[in-house]
Scaffold this motif. Structure first.
Motif, short mmCIF file in Angstrom:
data_model
loop_
_atom_site.label_atom_id
_atom_site.label_comp_id
_atom_site.label_asym_id
_atom_site.label_seq_id
_atom_site.Cartn_x
_atom_site.Cartn_y
_atom_site.Cartn_z
N ILE A 45 0.59 -1.09 0.00
CA ILE A 45 -0.05 -0.03 -0.19
C ILE A 45 0.97 1.31 0.13
CG2 ILE A 45 -1.65 1.26 1.26
CD1 ILE A 45 -2.80 -1.31 2.34
N GLU A 46 1.91 1.23 0.87
CA GLU A 46 2.73 2.44 0.97
C GLU A 46 3.40 2.60 -0.32
OE1 GLU A 46 6.33 4.80 1.65
OE2 GLU A 46 6.24 2.62 1.27
N ARG A 47 3.97 1.85 -0.86
CA ARG A 47 4.73 1.89 -2.11
C ARG A 47 3.96 2.47 -3.37
NH1 ARG A 47 7.83 -3.06 -2.54
NH2 ARG A 47 5.89 -3.83 -2.64
N ASP A 48 2.62 1.96 -3.38
CA ASP A 48 1.53 2.61 -4.27
C ASP A 48 1.37 3.92 -4.25
OD1 ASP A 48 1.65 0.01 -5.63
OD2 ASP A 48 -0.40 -0.69 -4.65
N LEU A 49 1.20 4.24 -2.81
CA LEU A 49 0.65 5.64 -2.50
C LEU A 49 1.88 6.58 -2.83
CD1 LEU A 49 -1.28 5.19 0.86
CD2 LEU A 49 -2.18 5.89 -1.19
N ARG A 50 3.19 6.24 -2.54
CA ARG A 50 4.31 6.87 -2.86
C ARG A 50 4.66 7.04 -4.26
NH1 ARG A 50 9.42 4.30 -2.33
NH2 ARG A 50 8.41 3.07 -0.64
N ARG A 51 4.10 6.16 -5.18
CA ARG A 51 4.21 6.22 -6.66
C ARG A 51 3.27 7.21 -7.16
NH1 ARG A 51 4.11 0.11 -7.73
NH2 ARG A 51 6.05 -0.49 -6.86
N ALA A 52 2.32 7.26 -6.57
CA ALA A 52 1.16 8.32 -6.80
C ALA A 52 1.15 9.57 -6.33
CB ALA A 52 -0.40 7.53 -6.50
N GLY A 53 2.38 9.75 -5.67
CA GLY A 53 2.72 11.20 -5.04
C GLY A 53 2.03 11.23 -3.70
N LYS A 54 1.33 10.29 -3.34
CA LYS A 54 0.95 10.57 -1.93
C LYS A 54 1.69 10.37 -0.70
CE LYS A 54 -3.15 11.21 -4.00
NZ LYS A 54 -3.69 12.42 -3.93
N ARG A 55 1.51 11.02 0.28
CA ARG A 55 2.48 10.93 1.59
C ARG A 55 1.39 10.14 2.62
NH1 ARG A 55 7.42 13.54 3.73
NH2 ARG A 55 6.88 13.55 6.25
N ALA A 56 1.92 8.88 3.13
CA ALA A 56 0.80 8.41 4.08
C ALA A 56 1.83 7.97 5.38
CB ALA A 56 0.08 7.30 3.63
N ILE A 57 1.30 7.68 6.36
CA ILE A 57 2.01 7.32 7.73
C ILE A 57 1.18 5.87 8.06
CG2 ILE A 57 3.28 9.22 8.13
CD1 ILE A 57 0.98 9.70 10.46
N PHE A 58 1.69 5.09 8.74
CA PHE A 58 1.05 4.03 9.28
C PHE A 58 1.17 3.60 10.59
CE2 PHE A 58 1.79 3.70 4.71
CZ PHE A 58 0.61 3.22 4.24
N LEU A 59 0.37 3.04 11.22
CA LEU A 59 0.56 2.43 12.61
C LEU A 59 0.42 1.04 12.53
CD1 LEU A 59 -1.65 4.76 14.67
CD2 LEU A 59 0.43 5.13 14.38
N LEU A 60 1.37 0.29 13.15
CA LEU A 60 1.43 -1.20 12.90
C LEU A 60 1.16 -1.78 14.59
CD1 LEU A 60 1.95 -3.76 11.46
CD2 LEU A 60 4.39 -3.43 12.10
N LEU A 61 0.02 -2.39 14.67
CA LEU A 61 -0.01 -2.90 16.07
C LEU A 61 0.07 -4.32 15.96
CD1 LEU A 61 -1.51 -2.30 18.81
CD2 LEU A 61 -3.40 -3.21 17.93
#
Length: 144
Positions: free
Chosen positions: A1-17
């Protein structure tokens, strides 16, 4: 997911529980722990905050502050401030804060009743070998 968002120029953060691999819920899981480890390693460190379930239950306020520090746009985990008014999880309908606090209270009651827990540190307990790397990567220790 993160890689696809980065390719689309989006910046996202994630919480991993994560949860201890020796916990009964984890042991019954059909998830492949290697997939979880690989997914964790694929996200840049400044884009993901790892929260251990046991730490969240032990110190809900401290871990909540870590989450808000990591994701300051949330401002707070207080539903009255953040707009995270409710969640539906396993038949429960409560604010996220209420849910975590009730879980911590329940855990405290279980501990005070000397309920045996399955922990990596217990002598004689051996988790399945497929969980060894997961335990190392997410800070749960192993029997190595």
């Amino acid at each position: 997911i993160e890689r696809d968002l980065r390719r689309a120029g989006k910046r996202a953060i994630f919480l991993l529980l994560t949860r201890s691999p020796c916990d009964h819920v984890s042991q019954k899981s059909t998830a492949d722990p290697q997939v979880l480890v690989d997914a964790f390693r694929s996200v840049l460190a400044d884009r993901m905050l790892h929260v251990r379930y046991e730490d969240l239950i032990r110190d809900p306020y401290g871990e909540s502050q870590r989450i808000v520090d990591f994701a300051p746009r949330m401002r707070s985990l207080d539903p009255a401030i953040s707009g995270l008014s409710s969640t539906r999880f396993q038949g429960r309908n409560a604010s996220i804060v209420e849910f975590v606090l009730k879980a911590a209270e329940k855990k405290g009651q279980q501990d005070s009743e000397d309920t045996p827990t399955r922990d990596v540190a217990q002598p004689g307990y051996r988790m399945e070998p497929k969980w060894d790397e997961y335990a190392r990567v997410f800070g749960y220790g192993t029997h190595d």
